[in-house]
Enzyme design. Structure first.
Site, short mmCIF file in Angstrom:
data_model
loop_
_atom_site.label_atom_id
_atom_site.label_comp_id
_atom_site.label_asym_id
_atom_site.label_seq_id
_atom_site.Cartn_x
_atom_site.Cartn_y
_atom_site.Cartn_z
N ASP A 57 42.70 36.14 37.69
CA ASP A 57 41.88 37.09 37.48
C ASP A 57 42.83 38.61 38.57
O ASP A 57 42.02 39.74 38.13
CB ASP A 57 40.74 37.51 38.29
CG ASP A 57 39.49 36.06 38.12
OD1 ASP A 57 39.75 35.64 36.55
OD2 ASP A 57 39.48 35.44 38.82
N GLY B 232 37.26 37.28 34.42
CA GLY B 232 37.87 38.34 35.55
C GLY B 232 36.92 38.06 37.10
O GLY B 232 37.41 38.99 37.23
N GLY C 23 39.03 32.93 47.39
CA GLY C 23 38.21 32.03 48.81
C GLY C 23 38.85 31.15 49.14
O GLY C 23 38.70 30.83 49.83
#
Ligand code: F6P
Length: 358
Positions: free
Chosen positions: A136, A179, A113
Site C-alpha cells: 500500500d 491499497g 498496524g
C-alpha cells in the site's frame, strides 16, 4: 548475539529478500557470533513461543522468492492489550519470550498496524527495529515501502491486459486496485497503465463528473475507457458521512465492492457497456521485482548494521534514495496518504486524467 525476526500482517513480494538482507549483513559482520530466531506467523509466534532457529542456509536462494518463509498473520494492534481466549496477557507473553530466549533485538517486517505493536514493544523496553513492508506504500516516515513496486508492476500488467480487450469491444472497464485506505498503488498503476480516470480515497469523486469524462472520450471518438479505482475510493457524499454512517453503508452495500457500485451507476448514466476486473491478491503474489530486491537488500543491510551498532526503537526507511532512521514512536499511528496537491496528481491532471472531482 541473538536476533529475533518476524513478518507480520498481509504478505508482500519482498519479505524474504528483506530478511535475507538483514541476515546476510549480520553474518557478514558477526560471523558465528550471531544466531537468528525466526518467529512463525508474525507476532503469533512471539506470543505463543512458536519459533525456529535459523541457519545461514535458510536465507540462501530466497532473494527472488515471494511470500514469507516464516509465515505471517494479522494480529490487530487494538487487541494486543486484550487477553486471549485463555486469559493470556499477550504483551507480557511477548516480553517473557523475548527475555527467555535471550534476544538482543527483535526485527519486525510489517506495515502500519504491525509497527504500532513494534512501538509498543519498544516502549515496553525491548530492542526493536522496524522494516517497512506493504504493497500500500502508506507507512509514514519512508518514501517507499518494499512490496509496493512489485504490486505496481502487477496492477499495471492487469490494466495493460484490460486495454486490449476494452479496445476490441469498445467497453468501459473498471480495474479495482488494492491499497486499503490510500491511493498510492492505484495512482501509480493507473498512470503506468494509461488509465483515463483514476479514483482514490484521498480525492472523493462525483459520479456525474466521472460519467462526463467517459462521455467526453466517446465524443472524441474513443471507443473505450479505463477507470482505475482504488478499493477504498469514496464518493463526495460518502466522504461527508459520519464514520458510523459510512460503516453502516459499507455493511449494507448491495455490491461486492466499490467498483461494482461505480460500474452500475456509470452504466445507468452513460448507457455504455461496463465490465469490472478485480485482480485482488494477485497484486501481492509472486516474487519481488528488481527495484524491490535492491530496496529490500539495502534496508536489510542497513538494519543489520544498526543491530550491531546497538541502535533500536527505529524504523529503517528510505528518503530521497538514502536510508533514514525514523523513531518508531513517530511512525506509529500515522498514515502516509496521497495529497491532492502532490506533484504527481497535478501532472496526472495535466495529462488529461480525470480524478472525478472537477
Ligand atoms: O495491506 C495490504 C493489503 O493487500 C491491502 O491492500 C488490502 O486492503 C488488504 O491487505 C487485504 O487484506 P487480506 O489479505 O487480509 O484480505
Amino acid at each position: 548475539m541473538r536476533v529475533g525476526m518476524l513478518t507480520s500482517g498481509g504478505d508482500c513480494q519482498s519479505l524474504n529478500a528483506t530478511m535475507r538482507g538483514v541476515a546476510k549483513s549480520l553474518y557478514h559482520l558477526l560471523g558465528d557470533d550471531v544466531e537468528i530466531i525466526g518467529f512463525i506467523d508474525g507476532y503469533k509466534g512471539l506470543i505463543y513461543s512458536d519459533y525456529k532457529i535459523m541457519k545461514p542456509k535458510d536465507f540462501s536462494g530466497i532473494l527472488t522468492l515471494g511470500g514469507t518463509i516464516l509465515g505471517t498473520s494479522r494480529q490487530p494492534f487494538k487487541l494486543m492489550r486484550v487477553p486471549d481466549a485463555n486469559g493470556l496477557d499477550k504483551v507480557k507473553a511477548m516480553k517473557d519470550n523475548y527475555r527467555r530466549l535471550g534476544l538482543d533485538c527483535l526485527v519486525v517486517l510489517g506495515g502500519n498496524g504491525s509497527q504500532k505493536t513494534s512501538n509498543l514493544l519498544s516502549e515496553e523496553g525491548l530492542n526493536v527495529i522496524g522494516l517497512p513492508k506493504t504493497i500500500d506504500n502508506d507507512l509514514w516516515g519512508t518514501d517507499v515501502t518494499f512490496g509496493f513496486q512489485s504490486a505496481v508492476n502487477l496492477a499495471t500488467q492487469t490494466i495493460d491486459c484490460i486495454h486490449t480487450t476494452a479496445a476490441s469491444h469498445g467497453r468501459v472497464f473498471i480495474v479495482e486496485v488494492m491499497g486499503h485506505k490510500v491511493g498510492w498503488l492505484t495512482l501509480s498503476a493507473g498512470m503506468a497503465g494509461g488509465a483515463d480516470i483514476i479514483l482514490i480515497p484521498e480525492i472523493p469523486y462525483d459520479i456525474n463528473i466521472v460519467a462526463d469524462a467517459i462521455k467526453k472520450r466517446e465524443k472524441e471518438g474513443k471507443r473505450f475507457s479505463i477507470i482505475a479505482v482504488a478499493e477504498g475510493a469514496i464518493s463526495k457524499e460518502q466522504a461527508e458521512m459520519s464514520k458510523k454512517d459510512y460503516r453502516q453503508y459499507l455493511a449494507t452495500r448491495e455490491y461486492p465492492s466499490i467498483s461494482y457500485e461505480i460500474g452500475a451507476q456509470i452504466g445507468k448514466i452513460t448507457g455504455q457497456e461496463i465490465r469490472v476486473a478485480v485482480p485482488g491478491h494477485m497484486q501481492r503474489g509472486g516474487g519481488p521485482c528488481p527495484y524491490d530486491r535492491v530496496l529490500s537488500s539495502r534496508l536489510g543491510a542497513a538494519a543489520g548494521q544498526m543491530i550491531v551498532d546497538g541502535e533500536f526503537g527505529i524504523l529503517v526507511g528510505m528518503k530521497n534514495n538514502k536510508i533514514v532512521k525514523v523513531p518508531l514512536s513517530d511512525v506509529a499511528g500515522k498514515l502516509k496518504m496521497v495529497s491532492p496537491d502532490d506533484e504527481i496528481v497535478k501532472q496526472a491532471k495535466l495529462l488529461g486524467i480525470s480524478f472525478g472531482d472537477e
